[in-house]
Design a protein around this motif. Structure first.
Motif, mmCIF file in Angstrom:
data_model
loop_
_atom_site.group_PDB
_atom_site.id
_atom_site.type_symbol
_atom_site.label_atom_id
_atom_site.label_comp_id
_atom_site.label_asym_id
_atom_site.label_seq_id
_atom_site.Cartn_x
_atom_site.Cartn_y
_atom_site.Cartn_z
ATOM 1 N N VAL A 28 0.839 -1.198 0.000
ATOM 2 C CA VAL A 28 0.000 0.000 0.000
ATOM 3 C C VAL A 28 0.873 1.248 0.000
ATOM 4 O O VAL A 28 0.632 2.200 -0.751
ATOM 5 C CB VAL A 28 -0.978 -0.003 1.195
ATOM 6 N N ARG A 32 0.294 3.385 -3.217
ATOM 7 C CA ARG A 32 -0.488 4.569 -2.874
ATOM 8 C C ARG A 32 0.410 5.784 -2.634
ATOM 9 O O ARG A 32 0.251 6.825 -3.266
ATOM 10 C CB ARG A 32 -1.349 4.302 -1.637
ATOM 11 N N THR A 38 -4.766 6.541 -5.683
ATOM 12 C CA THR A 38 -5.581 7.031 -4.578
ATOM 13 C C THR A 38 -6.368 5.886 -3.946
ATOM 14 O O THR A 38 -6.798 4.960 -4.637
ATOM 15 C CB THR A 38 -6.555 8.124 -5.045
ATOM 16 N N GLU A 39 -6.546 5.975 -2.637
ATOM 17 C CA GLU A 39 -7.296 4.941 -1.927
ATOM 18 C C GLU A 39 -8.782 5.169 -2.139
ATOM 19 O O GLU A 39 -9.307 6.225 -1.842
ATOM 20 C CB GLU A 39 -6.958 4.973 -0.438
ATOM 21 N N SER A 42 -11.257 0.687 1.835
ATOM 22 C CA SER A 42 -10.474 -0.296 2.590
ATOM 23 C C SER A 42 -11.396 -0.941 3.604
ATOM 24 O O SER A 42 -12.345 -0.315 4.083
ATOM 25 C CB SER A 42 -9.264 0.347 3.270
ATOM 26 N N VAL A 52 -7.233 -3.212 0.667
ATOM 27 C CA VAL A 52 -7.224 -1.804 0.286
ATOM 28 C C VAL A 52 -7.414 -1.767 -1.225
ATOM 29 O O VAL A 52 -6.695 -2.447 -1.963
ATOM 30 C CB VAL A 52 -5.900 -1.119 0.687
ATOM 31 N N LEU A 54 -7.255 0.494 -4.495
ATOM 32 C CA LEU A 54 -6.641 1.721 -4.987
ATOM 33 C C LEU A 54 -7.181 2.057 -6.370
ATOM 34 O O LEU A 54 -7.342 1.172 -7.215
ATOM 35 C CB LEU A 54 -5.117 1.569 -5.043
#
Length: 152
Positions: A28, A32, A38-39, A42, A52, A54
């Protein structure tokens, strides 16, 4: 007079690549925090289950036959074979992004170079066991007259 018709909805709304990794935090952080995805979401579940998701912008599926893969490997990585699955990210500056990712732990396979299809590509081994290509699209147009012929 007939009413204008809108195109039918696409049957697939999203391409999601699911990757199992032993070190989720490191992966991550790399994808990220360093690459800049961008997240989106999660979740945590029982027995330390975590995921998670992305956002990587537009997703496409590139299907290539073995001859095309060999051509790409020749152009992009001096003939070193690529992994069966390779992730390619379009970036604004291949050289700078490559440097950032290598500094963050990626193992460089091939330095940035211009390809016959007018992009600057680099290749590396990255966290979560992924082989990554970065590509920067150059201006659209015909190949230069002195471009090498990679078709053989």
């Amino acid at each position: 007079m007939s009413e204008p018709t809108s195109p039918p909805p696409a049957p697939v709304r999203q391409l999601r690549l699911v990757v199992e990794t032993e070190d989720l935090d490191a992966a991550v952080s790399f994808y990220r925090d360093v690459l800049g995805l961008t997240e989106r979401e999660s979740y945590e579940g029982e027995v330390d289950a975590r995921v998670v998701i992305l956002n990587a912008g537009i997703a496409t599926l590139e299907l290539s036959n073995p001859a095309q893969v060999r051509l790409i490997d020749r152009v992009e990585a001096e003939g070193r074979p690529s992994a069966r699955l390779r992730i390619a990210f379009e970036v604004d500056d291949t050289a700078a992004t490559t440097d950032r990712l290598v500094d963050a732990g990626a193992v460089l396979i091939a330095t940035p170079r211009e390809t016959p299809w007018r992009s600057i590509n680099s290749r590396m081994d990255a966290p979560a066991g992924l082989q990554v290509t970065l590509f920067q699209e150059l201006d659209a147009g015909a190949l230069p007259e002195d471009a090498p012929d990679f078709s053989t």
